[in-house]
Design a protein around this motif. Structure first.
Motif, short mmCIF file in Angstrom:
data_model
loop_
_atom_site.label_atom_id
_atom_site.label_comp_id
_atom_site.label_asym_id
_atom_site.label_seq_id
_atom_site.Cartn_x
_atom_site.Cartn_y
_atom_site.Cartn_z
N ASP A 64 31.49 -14.28 -36.07
CA ASP A 64 31.10 -15.36 -36.97
C ASP A 64 31.95 -15.43 -38.23
N GLY B 219 31.13 -18.38 -43.65
CA GLY B 219 30.08 -18.05 -42.71
C GLY B 219 28.94 -17.29 -43.35
N LYS C 70 34.81 -16.19 -40.77
CA LYS C 70 35.84 -17.21 -40.92
C LYS C 70 36.71 -16.91 -42.14
N ARG D 277 38.09 -19.29 -37.44
CA ARG D 277 37.42 -18.02 -37.11
C ARG D 277 38.48 -16.94 -36.89
#
Length: 278
Positions: free
Chosen positions: A189, A159, A191, A257
């Motif tokens: 956001d 990310g 990952k 995520r």
């Protein structure tokens, strides 16, 4: 202090035989935990291939079929990271040798360009991953990525604001261990990317990747929680919710995520190692 022996708590198993009886269960239902996180409407995890990241090299096939190549990639990457991580540079040669044994785990940062790495002589120019570069080009040809490009391309899957934390985990082998469910402390956001190193050529099965629980709603770390500390769950989860992701050629990486899942080391690991990029 304990009412059982280590053998009772972590019984020996024939890992190869045991994982054959385990269902990947990748279509497991979501677990509904208390909380006010947003409901998750997208897939909880996705597989990526080395061919997809580095096309026209036969990367996935070579990685699947050559134990020598996989061992070379893993060893070279570990050595390159170890020798350019300031924390490790003050250690003795004997300590270096021990920490780089293939059955040990290692952690550092995967960042190459603009990262906080240096060589023992204090320089930081050129490639961070020269050994890995040599291994990749010896097996895949002159068009293979540099070691730096290999690592940064995988890291980019984490990310836009990665923590750049990297670890290579061998884990407990030939024993059945209890799951220890937790979440990583990344933001919405963030990952996690796992690169699997299977135990044998042509392997298709479970035990390489960490196990996952798909959540109904996002599960965020409490305010003020340290960024690299896991958010422990601390409860048993019924087997019907457990995903044991299947490794195979073309599924060399899995991405998810942090807020979408709980994760745990496998109850039965069958792998050389798994590298985690965050």
């Amino acid at each position: 202090q304990f009412d059982h022996t280590r053998e009772e708590a972590r019984p020996f198993v024939d890992a190869r035989a045991a994982v054959r009886t385990q269902d990947p269960h990748e279509g497991a239902p979501v677990l509904d935990l208390p909380g006010d996180g947003r409901e998750i409407g997208h897939p909880h995890f996705a597989f990526r291939s080395l061919d997809g990241l580095f096309p026209d090299l036969g990367f996935s096939r070579t990685f699947a079929r050559s134990a020598e190549f996989r061992a070379g990639v893993r060893s070279a990457l570990r050595e390159d990271i170890f020798d350019t991580t300031p924390l490790y540079q003050k250690m003795s040669d004997k300590a270096r040798q021990i920490l780089l044994l293939p059955d040990t785990s290692l952690q550092s940062s995967w960042r190459c360009s603009g990262g906080g790495w240096t060589r023992p002589d204090g320089s930081d120019g050129g490639l961070r991953m020269p050994r890995l570069t040599a291994v990749l080009r010896a097996q895949l040809g002159p068009d293979a990525p540099t070691g730096d490009a290999f690592v940064e391309t995988i890291g980019a899957l984490c990310g836009p604001t990665p923590r750049t934390h990297w670890s290579d985990v061998a884990g407990v082998r030939d024993r059945r261990v209890p799951h220890a469910w937790h979440g990583d402390a990344g933001g919405a956001d963030a990952k996690t990317v796992l690169l699997g190193f299977p135990p044998a050529d042509g392997y298709d099965g479970v035990g390489v990747y960490d196990h996952l629980i798909k959540l109904k709603r996002e599960r965020h770390a409490p305010e003020g929680h340290p960024p690299n500390e896991p958010v422990l769950f601390g409860e048993d989860v019924p087997d019907e919710y457990i995903v044991r992701p299947r490794f195979s050629m073309g599924r060399e990486l899995i991405v998810y995520r942090d807020v979408d899942v709980l994760q745990s080391s496998p109850d039965i690991a069958y792998r050389s190692s798994v590298m985690k990029f965050m």
